[in-house]
Design an enzyme around this catalytic site. Structure first.
Site, mmCIF file in Angstrom:
data_model
loop_
_atom_site.group_PDB
_atom_site.id
_atom_site.type_symbol
_atom_site.label_atom_id
_atom_site.label_comp_id
_atom_site.label_asym_id
_atom_site.label_seq_id
_atom_site.Cartn_x
_atom_site.Cartn_y
_atom_site.Cartn_z
ATOM 1 N N LYS A 195 1.048 4.077 -2.904
ATOM 2 C CA LYS A 195 0.596 5.435 -2.606
ATOM 3 C C LYS A 195 1.695 6.478 -2.819
ATOM 4 O O LYS A 195 1.399 7.614 -3.205
ATOM 5 C CB LYS A 195 0.070 5.508 -1.166
ATOM 6 C CG LYS A 195 -1.289 4.823 -0.978
ATOM 7 C CD LYS A 195 -2.341 5.337 -1.948
ATOM 8 C CE LYS A 195 -3.754 5.005 -1.511
ATOM 9 N NZ LYS A 195 -4.748 5.401 -2.532
ATOM 10 N N TYR A 230 0.829 -1.209 0.000
ATOM 11 C CA TYR A 230 0.000 0.000 0.000
ATOM 12 C C TYR A 230 0.862 1.257 0.000
ATOM 13 O O TYR A 230 0.630 2.201 -0.765
ATOM 14 C CB TYR A 230 -0.894 -0.050 1.245
ATOM 15 C CG TYR A 230 -1.839 1.102 1.445
ATOM 16 C CD1 TYR A 230 -2.946 1.281 0.618
ATOM 17 C CD2 TYR A 230 -1.656 1.986 2.501
ATOM 18 C CE1 TYR A 230 -3.831 2.332 0.835
ATOM 19 C CE2 TYR A 230 -2.537 3.032 2.724
ATOM 20 C CZ TYR A 230 -3.621 3.199 1.884
ATOM 21 O OH TYR A 230 -4.490 4.235 2.102
#
Length: 305
Positions: free
Chosen positions: A170, A166
């Site tokens: 991101k 993640y």
């Protein structure tokens, strides 16, 4: 009038069946936009599909007098992302804005992370944002207008445990946004990022076994998804025409402009460096300016205000 800030603009919001995406879709519609509510109705980890969430948000928008259409294509495949943009063109005749919000989580400590857990998260967050942005880019170029809003995270900007997939996606998204902004500014196309702090089902799995954990979750629950929406509406409006390539964070009633990497400190040696000189002189001189190994919660250590 402020509440009609995006009057008649056509905006796609991905992952808009719940949480932050839903609130952004509702706020955009209330501000005059025609909204494509995209959501495949998956679980937070990416399993299953359900047309219900997206359709429910469309019905909410229509009940309030707005215009919207539901779409269930997946952002994680290029052809499907193209269909999401085409849905806007088919129903509303144009595309003015894209909010890349769709996401899943597959949290795992790095030494235990599987290839599938890595791939699945990168596919939705990073590839999905690329596919959506690329599908809209030529339309934006031809009409010489358009705006992207990408949802990033302090897990990538600062760091967090158990989120290598993640976090990488991101932070990669921040670089993607910057590249889009640089390449397309000549066509009056803008690209910005928002790192949201908000209680949503994606972080609803945080444990609440101890009083400390319960207190932490109680603080997060104060930060409702509707706190994020006003900034997204603004960034998609013509009033934000001079705002490009920036990274913002929203935390309850606070809006932050986040820094982007720049040199902190340098050392120079006219004779050049050897590994030994780096060890003896170079690194000790730089060490005072090392970025600490903090997580998001360490940096944003005060209660939401």
């Amino acid at each position: 009038m402020a509440q009609k800030m995006v009057q008649d603009k056509v905006v796609v919001v991905t992952g808009a069946g719940g949480g932050i995406g839903r609130d952004m879709a509702l706020a955009l519609a209330a501000a005059g936009a025609k909204v494509v509510v995209n959501d495949i109705g998956t679980s937070t980890t990416g399993e299953g599909t359900d047309a219900g969430p997206a359709q429910k948000v469309v019905e909410e928008i229509k009940a309030a007098g707005g215009q919207a259409v539901a779409n269930m294509d997946s952002v994680a495949e290029a052809a499907a992302a193209g269909r999401i943009i085409q849905c806007a063109l088919d129903h509303f005749g144009r595309i003015d804005g894209v909010v890349n919000n769709a996401g899943i989580l597959r949290d795992r400590f790095f030494h235990k992370m599987s290839l599938d857990e890595w791939d699945a998260v990168l596919k939705v967050h990073l590839y999905g944002s690329y596919y959506m942005s690329r599908a809209a880019a030529n339309h934006f170029k031809e009409q010489e207008s358009g705006a992207f809003v990408h949802m990033t995270s302090t897990s990538g900007l600062i760091g967090n445990f158990g989120q290598a997939n993640y976090s990488a996606a991101k932070l990669g998204l921040v670089a993607l946004s910057k590249s889009i902004a640089l390449d397309m500014q000549q066509f009056h196309v803008r690209s910005n990022c928002i790192a949201p702090f908000a209680w949503s089902r994606m972080i609803g799995s945080i444990p609440t076994d101890t009083p400390e954990q319960q207190a932490r979750v109680a603080k997060i629950q104060q930060m409702t998804p509707n706190k994020i929406a006003p900034l997204a509406v603004y960034l998609l409006s013509d009033q934000a025409k001079d705002v490009n390539a920036q990274v913002f964070a929203v935390r309850n009633n606070e809006i932050f402009l986040m820094s982007q990497p720049r040199p902190l400190r340098s050392v120079h040696r006219s004779e050049g460096w050897t590994p030994e000189f780096i060890a003896e002189h170079g690194m000790p001189a730089l060490k005072a300016s090392f970025v600490p190994m903090e997580r998001s919660g360490d940096v944003f250590s005060w209660d939401p205000v």
